[in-house]
Design a protein around this motif. Sequence first.
Motif, PDB file in Angstrom:
ATOM      1  N   UNK A 202       0.839  -1.198   0.000  1.00 12.12           N
ATOM      2  CA  UNK A 202       0.000   0.000   0.000  1.00 12.12           C
ATOM      3  C   UNK A 202       0.875   1.249   0.000  1.00 12.12           C
ATOM      4  N   UNK A 203       0.517   2.222  -0.824  1.00 12.22           N
ATOM      5  CA  UNK A 203       1.244   3.489  -0.885  1.00 12.22           C
ATOM      6  C   UNK A 203       0.747   4.436   0.197  1.00 12.22           C
ATOM      7  N   UNK A 204       1.686   5.101   0.892  1.00 13.27           N
ATOM      8  CA  UNK A 204       1.308   6.124   1.860  1.00 13.27           C
ATOM      9  C   UNK A 204       0.498   7.207   1.155  1.00 13.27           C
ATOM     10  N   UNK A 205      -0.612   7.660   1.723  1.00 18.28           N
ATOM     11  CA  UNK A 205      -1.414   8.702   1.076  1.00 18.28           C
ATOM     12  C   UNK A 205      -0.659  10.013   0.886  1.00 18.28           C
ATOM     13  N   UNK A 206       0.398  10.233   1.683  1.00 16.48           N
ATOM     14  CA  UNK A 206       1.127  11.502   1.608  1.00 16.48           C
ATOM     15  C   UNK A 206       2.343  11.428   0.702  1.00 16.48           C
ATOM     16  N   UNK A 207       3.216  10.426   0.918  1.00 15.67           N
ATOM     17  CA  UNK A 207       4.465  10.371   0.143  1.00 15.67           C
ATOM     18  C   UNK A 207       4.464   9.293  -0.932  1.00 15.67           C
ATOM     19  N   UNK A 208       3.475   8.390  -0.948  1.00 21.53           N
ATOM     20  CA  UNK A 208       3.292   7.370  -1.973  1.00 21.53           C
ATOM     21  C   UNK A 208       4.320   6.239  -1.915  1.00 21.53           C
ATOM     22  N   UNK A 223       6.727   9.359  10.711  1.00 18.39           N
ATOM     23  CA  UNK A 223       5.661   9.532  11.710  1.00 18.39           C
ATOM     24  C   UNK A 223       4.704  10.689  11.429  1.00 18.39           C
ATOM     25  N   UNK A 224       5.170  11.849  10.898  1.00 16.62           N
ATOM     26  CA  UNK A 224       4.201  12.914  10.596  1.00 16.62           C
ATOM     27  C   UNK A 224       3.154  12.528   9.546  1.00 16.62           C
ATOM     28  N   UNK A 225       3.436  11.483   8.754  1.00 18.13           N
ATOM     29  CA  UNK A 225       2.408  10.976   7.831  1.00 18.13           C
ATOM     30  C   UNK A 225       1.550  10.013   8.649  1.00 18.13           C
ATOM     31  N   UNK A 226       0.527  10.542   9.269  1.00 14.61           N
ATOM     32  CA  UNK A 226      -0.091   9.896  10.436  1.00 14.61           C
ATOM     33  C   UNK A 226      -1.085   8.775  10.135  1.00 14.61           C
ATOM     34  N   UNK A 227      -1.550   8.630   8.904  1.00  9.36           N
ATOM     35  CA  UNK A 227      -2.609   7.652   8.632  1.00  9.36           C
ATOM     36  C   UNK A 227      -2.159   6.234   8.992  1.00  9.36           C
ATOM     37  N   UNK A 228      -2.979   5.539   9.807  1.00  7.65           N
ATOM     38  CA  UNK A 228      -2.702   4.162  10.220  1.00  7.65           C
ATOM     39  C   UNK A 228      -3.915   3.300   9.889  1.00  7.65           C
ATOM     40  N   UNK A 244      -8.797  -0.582   6.781  1.00  3.65           N
ATOM     41  CA  UNK A 244      -9.695   0.216   7.617  1.00  3.65           C
ATOM     42  C   UNK A 244      -8.849   1.209   8.403  1.00  3.65           C
ATOM     43  N   UNK A 245      -9.221   2.489   8.370  1.00  4.00           N
ATOM     44  CA  UNK A 245      -8.481   3.522   9.090  1.00  4.00           C
ATOM     45  C   UNK A 245      -8.682   3.341  10.594  1.00  4.00           C
ATOM     46  N   UNK A 246      -7.598   3.422  11.379  1.00  2.00           N
ATOM     47  CA  UNK A 246      -7.716   3.210  12.820  1.00  2.00           C
ATOM     48  C   UNK A 246      -7.210   4.401  13.627  1.00  2.00           C
ATOM     49  N   UNK A 247      -6.831   5.506  12.963  1.00  2.00           N
ATOM     50  CA  UNK A 247      -6.420   6.690  13.711  1.00  2.00           C
ATOM     51  C   UNK A 247      -7.420   7.812  13.429  1.00  2.00           C
ATOM     52  N   UNK A 248      -7.242   8.932  14.086  1.00  2.00           N
ATOM     53  CA  UNK A 248      -8.201  10.040  13.962  1.00  2.00           C
ATOM     54  C   UNK A 248      -7.582  11.252  13.273  1.00  2.00           C
ATOM     55  N   UNK A 249      -6.593  11.019  12.423  1.00  2.00           N
ATOM     56  CA  UNK A 249      -5.939  12.119  11.732  1.00  2.00           C
ATOM     57  C   UNK A 249      -6.784  12.706  10.622  1.00  2.00           C
ATOM     58  N   UNK A 250      -6.202  13.656   9.862  1.00  2.00           N
ATOM     59  CA  UNK A 250      -6.930  14.288   8.759  1.00  2.00           C
ATOM     60  C   UNK A 250      -7.429  13.264   7.744  1.00  2.00           C
TER      61      UNK A 250
END
Length: 382
Positions: A202-208, A223-228, A244-250
């Motif tokens: 899976x690609x990170x939504x921020x840095x890919x 770590x600042x790319x917070x999606x988990x 499934x998203x498990x954190x409460x970030x943006x």
Amino acid sequence: MTHSIVGPPTSWERALIASLRAAYAWSVRSSERRAMHEVARMTGVVMAAHGPGVGPVTPREFAKALHGRLGLLPAIADCGDEEIADAVLLSGDCLTDVAFDLACEYAAPLGEAIDKATWMPSWTRMRAEQIQQATYSAMIGSGKQEVYVDSRKFLIEHPAVPSEADLQELVASTGALLAPNGYQPIPSDQIHHVGGGTTWWWACPTCRWPMAVTGNRVRCRYRPHTASYKIVSGAKASARPSLDRIDSGPRVATPVAQPGADAVCVETGIWRFIVVPGATELRLYRELTKLGAAVALWPDLDDYDLLVAVGITEHKVDVKEYRSARRLVDNLRGARSSIEVLLPDTHEYQFAILKDALPKSIRVTTERRFLARVRKQLKEHR
């Protein structure tokens, strides 16, 4: 842009570098026959930093210590940085995210004989600027600003691709100039294995870049790319899994699983030193352009990051994403007054520290403050 140790490492810095190398080697000891020899060599480096009879004296004692706070190692206890002292490099047999953060700012050679262990990834044995220079040398080969920008954007926008063939096709279509061996198969700890030998990433939504996979959990190593996320398996073992998203970030778009069999990605050093800051630089470029400013990326072959113009008013901006505010202060003391340091939203908490610690001639702003200033200037210009 990020820089590591300037000048020869001090005693505690050598101990930290050795700890990072040993932690990586320990994490791959089941698949790499040379790993325990590396842990043993790094135990010797740390023993020399500690002095006789102090700290761990066997590889297994050293590995055990790396599962606890680095500040418990005598050579690092007085480093003067609480973030380093509190850092833990290993969780079970896995490197922690903070290990990659520390390597970004403190990796450096320990000596020619030690650094011949080329099976070790570049980020454990090379300064950030060495990795950057090897990559930049290829990108500036033409001497043309537009080719350099296109080549750097290529790395940031395509840090992972489905296959080597896809990579070559993309390079041919864009004319990007890339360093040899800059891409490699996706590391095993960033691959999800399912039945029948099928693999996914899976690609990170921020840095890919491919996110780390730990059991059924997935998240970016930065770590600042917070999606988990939590992996949700399909009805059949070989079916494409979902997240499934498990954190409460943006809110961000949920990544879709990509086949891992032939996929390749930029090596870790290029990701951490070029792709991560580049993702922020490109985002700011697009936001400022959308506002109506005239923006140029990496002027004069990367003399700084962004040239932002509103009418005849120009701003020369360098974006800084350091884990350690103390490290950033040290590296900014000789900064040019003509270039403004910008902290992105994820690092705004460092603003007050920098303002207090740096000379007034070094200008520091934050993403929020800078965008507000440009909006005001655009409104006045119109």
